[in-house]
Write an enzyme that holds these catalytic residues in place. Structure first.
Site, PDB file in Angstrom:
ATOM      1  CG  ASP A 166      92.238  24.231   1.635  1.00 45.60           C
ATOM      2  OD1 ASP A 166      93.394  23.468   1.372  1.00 45.60           O
ATOM      3  OD2 ASP A 166      92.213  25.532   1.896  1.00 45.60           O
TER       4      ASP A 166
ATOM      5  CG  ASP B  35      50.854   2.592   9.762  1.00 38.35           C
ATOM      6  OD1 ASP B  35      51.863   1.894   9.506  1.00 38.35           O
ATOM      7  OD2 ASP B  35      50.031   3.177   9.017  1.00 38.35           O
TER       8      ASP B  35
END
Length: 840
Positions: A325, A684
């Site tokens: 808006d 990892d």
């Protein structure tokens, strides 16, 4: 949808002393909370630490490895069994700790914006989290509130409830204190309000008669929660998972077929194939994703952006269109009354006097315009007036009326958008005299408010009529009114908002204004902040456009004026169908449908409950620069997740492909299963700190989306480079060093770990590796893991792991191979990233 049946448990709370207006004591509330549980239609499923740990263990690959470990132990291979089990347990524990801590941190952020209710406890009105409500609590309701529980009205004034979620009715229904039919327990009963509905206008106090899953909304909420809609992030993760699953399946099948054909040990071949699958699978992806997004959420919180759902961070970073808006976004929303004018634009106090009465007595949400009017001195007539009825505001009529009585006379006073008010006027008031509103006067009145609007002023029209009856008024009764004039308001643009809009555009986020204001005011404000107003689309055009036509209109135009909530919703859906990721910024009752429809619903802490509940992101300050900062953080989080994925699908794929190919010509397995698992675990472990890494500026400069095709191309292009150096290592080990089986395993383990770990410094950035330095934690873990890999063959663990010490000449070869590999990857990466990934 029909009537909503009440749950049996609800009836238990309808009797007894629960209807007292005094409310409950804290002690009694605690007792009832223990009996009825938290006020949540679907109780939050917050799994305990043990359950979450077991959930990580339930990964299919983890289970396969654990079974393989048990079989190894049963066959007498105790060392292998212990090593496999230890690495899997360490991996799961690390995954669990990081993810659990992240989820707890995000849960704390969500508590900051948890819905609340105004409750009477110990005789005092206080704000409590909605989940703490119990049957018997007395609550206070006003426009914009979500009804916090199923409740019976004790007092009400012009109360209108939107209960489409329960009944499917699009229009609000009036609720009032009264005798409901004893056999009528559904949503049509006039003296009951229900959880899941919202207050459109009016005020009330009510006593809770049912909470949580015992409410009418409980069954509906339970059904809705079973299958949440798939977000773009979920969709991307699923597609990526399918890609990995297909790759793993064919590689493992190939290994098993070759092993059987070459008459190798069945158990060892199975362990090797499973270990290979683990090596290719980015099993830390859920943890890396959770930690990265939660760290992003914490950083966003420091920027005054609260995330309700972690997935919304990635979607926020993917936004390429922001719909909002005008008021409160481009302008401050803090209105200042500028003038009170008669229908022809001459100064007059009459519109202000009538407008004050309307604003003073209306029971809906007090808009900034009302607040500005009520700052003026109170007219003497207010004390002589008594409100008798009200016709609430809605976004179709765009006006609100109240009926007041002075002595024996009654008057209806209407204010609202000039177009909406003029449409029901037949007279005008000039200099205290009323005269018919002929076409010429109507045209002049229209020109007056259009001229005022063109100057950037917000305009309200005020009208009235003397009436005979005091109550029973409906929308159709707004007719034959006398136009008293106009009230004008100043709402200047926020300082610096033009610069923020330009910055958003520079970062790939377009701005579209969707406002209910008229096109003249909208154009004046938008031009001042640099938004293109060459083509302003009106709500009437949206209303009559077909879906196909709206696709084109929504994409081409940047400003939409006089649009209703339903039209905003259509525009957002049209933009999404055109492939845009749409964010919607709203804070009003009428914004809830659009907040749901957008990819990312954004509201503010001061918004009405309905809007905050529908939103994914809550801004603690209603400012575009705050939202801009949140979008940047979303892109950073996505960039770090993408780093892990590109690493896991490129270097990992190359190494696994090398292992699969090596089985064709080697008389032994190229690496033992335990060594593969250790290699993968260490690799990892080096990437656990990726969430802390600095993000390349190119990731921030434009919206980023999941693209499995790009990931696949990256894997296919970078993976073979790794394989080239693996095959070179094979040749050096066999032809130059005449290596034994253990020497071969050790040499390739070290080379494989060094290359696929250090390549992170190349892949982590779109530019040259030195153009964007890694974070200290990431650099530290990466270097330490490589050092650990180099030291392992000389450590006491070497023999159990099947390693042997390596000669110095091998490390000279290793250094040359690593440097050459990183240079070649950088050359190929530069082309891939610039051509595909970042679209530069």
């Amino acid at each position: 949808m029909g009537q909503v049946a009440r749950a049996p448990e609800t009836k238990r709370a309808l009797s007894g002393g629960d209807e007292s207006e005094i409310g409950l004591s804290s002690a009694e509330a605690e007792r009832r909370f223990a009996e009825f549980g938290p006020n949540e239609p679907v109780p939050a499923k917050i799994a305990g630490p043990l359950f979450q740990f077991l959930r990580f263990c339930a990964n299919p690959l983890v289970l396969i490895l654990l079974v393989a470990s048990v079989i190894s132990a049963f066959l007498g291979q105790a060392v292998d069994a212990i090593i496999i089990a230890a690495m899997i347990v360490l991996s799961v524990v690390l995954n669990f700790i990081q993810a659990y801590r992240s989820e707890k941190a995000v849960l704390g952020l969500r508590e900051q914006v948890a819905p609340t209710a105004t409750v009477k406890r110990d005789g005092n009105w206080i704000e409590l989290p909605r989940r703490q409500l119990v049957p018997g609590d007395v609550v206070r309701l006003s426009a914009g509130d979500l009804v916090p529980a199923d409740a019976r009205l004790l007092q009400s004034q012009d109360l209108h409830i939107q209960q489409a979620a329960l009944t499917g009715e699009s229009m609000p229904v009036e609720k009032c204190v009264g005798e409901g039919a004893s056999d009528e327990t559904g949503a049509t009963r006039p003296d009951l309000v229900f959880l899941g509905t919202s207050v459109v206008s009016g005020t009330a106090t009510a006593v809770a008669i049912a909470t949580g899953p015992h409410t009418s909304f409980g069954d509906i909420a339970a059904r809705l929660s079973e299958r949440p809609p798939e977000t773009e992030f979920d969709r991307g993760t699923r597609q990526f998972g399918i890609l990995i699953m297909k790759t793993v399946f064919f590689l493992v099948l190939f290994i098993l077929v070759v092993s059987v054909a070459m008459h190798r040990n069945a158990l060892e071949s199975l362990l090797f194939a499973v270990a290979l699958a683990v090596g290719l699978t980015p099993e830390f992806l859920p943890m890396i994703t959770t930690v990265t997004l939660s760290m992003g959420a914490l950083r966003m919180a420091r920027r005054k952006v609260i995330v309700k759902h972690l997935d919304a961070i990635e979607n926020l970073g993917s936004i390429d269109l922001l719909c909002s808006d005008k008021t409160g976004t481009l302008t401050s929303g803090e209105m200042e009354l500028d003038s009170s004018l008669d229908p022809f634009g001459e100064p007059s106090e009459r519109p202000l006097q009538l407008g004050y009465l309307n604003s003073c007595f209306e029971s809906g949400i007090k808009s900034p315009l009302d607040a500005s009017i009520l700052k003026c001195p109170q007219p003497p007539s207010v004390e002589k007036c008594e409100k008798t009825d009200e016709i609430p505001f809605d976004f179709e009529r765009r006006r609100l009326s109240i009926v007041v009585r002075t002595n024996s006379a009654c008057m209806i006073i209407t204010k609202g958008a000039p177009e909406g008010v003029l449409a029901v006027c037949t007279s005008i008031e000039i200099g205290g005299q009323c005269r018919p509103l002929r076409d010429e006067e109507r045209k002049r009145c229209t020109e007056t408010f259009r001229r005022l609007s063109a100057n950037g002023l917000r305009v309200l029209a005020v009208a009235h009529r003397q009436v005979e009856r005091a109550e029973g008024w409906k929308r159709d009764d707004e007719r034959d009114l006398v136009l008293a004039g106009f009230l004008t308001f100043l709402d200047p643009p926020i300082e610096g908002v033009g610069d923020t809009i330009a910055a958003l555009r520079a970062d790939g986020v377009g701005i579209k204004i969707l406002t209910g204001d008229n096109e003249l005011v909208t154009k004046h404000v938008c031009e001042r902040v640099g938004i293109d107003c060459a083509s302003i689309v009106l709500g009437t055009e949206v209303e009559h456009a077909t879906d196909t036509a709206l696709f084109h209109i929504a994409e081409e135009a940047d400003v939409f004026a006089r649009v209703s909530p339903g039209q905003k919703n259509r525009i957002i859906r049209a933009l999404k169908k055109r492939g845009h990721v749409v964010g919607f910024l709203g804070d009003g009752i009428n914004d809830a449908p659009s907040l749901h429809a957008a990819d990312v619903g954004i509201s503010v802490a001061g918004a009405v409950d309905v809007a905050r509940d529908a939103a994914d992101i809550i801004l603690l300050e209603h400012a575009l620069d705050v939202l801009h900062g949140g979008i940047i953080e979303g892109r950073k989080a996505f960039g770090n997740v993408l780093k892990y994925i590109l690493m896991g699908t490129s270097s990992n794929f190359g190494n696994m492909f090398s292992m699969a190919a090596a089985t064709l010509f080697l008389p032994f397995l190229p690496m033992l299963p335990t060594q593969i698992l250790l290699n993968n675990f260490l690799y990892d472990l080096a990437q656990v700190t990726i969430p802390t890494d600095n993000v390349d500026p190119v990731y921030i400069q434009s919206p980023q989306k999941w693209n499995v095709r790009i990931i696949r191309n990256f894997m296919i292009a970078i993976g073979p480079i790794s394989s080239i150096f693996d095959f070179l290592t094979f040749y050096i080990l066999l032809a130059v060093f005449r290596s034994s089986e253990a020497f071969f395993h050790t040499g390739w383990f070290v080379e494989s770990l060094a290359t696929q770990t250090l390549v992170l410094f190349v892949i982590r950035t779109a530019g040259r590796p030195w153009s964007n330095r890694p974070s200290l934690p990431l650099a530290s873990t990466t270097i330490l893991i490589v050092i650990a890999g180099l030291v392992l063959p000389f450590s006491p663990l070497a023999r159990p792991l099947g390693f042997v010490p390596l000669p110095a000449p091998f490390f000279l070869f290793l250094a040359a191979a690593v440097i050459s590999y990183l240079i070649l990857v950088e050359i190929v990466k530069a082309q891939l990233v610039r051509s595909f990934l970042l679209r530069t």
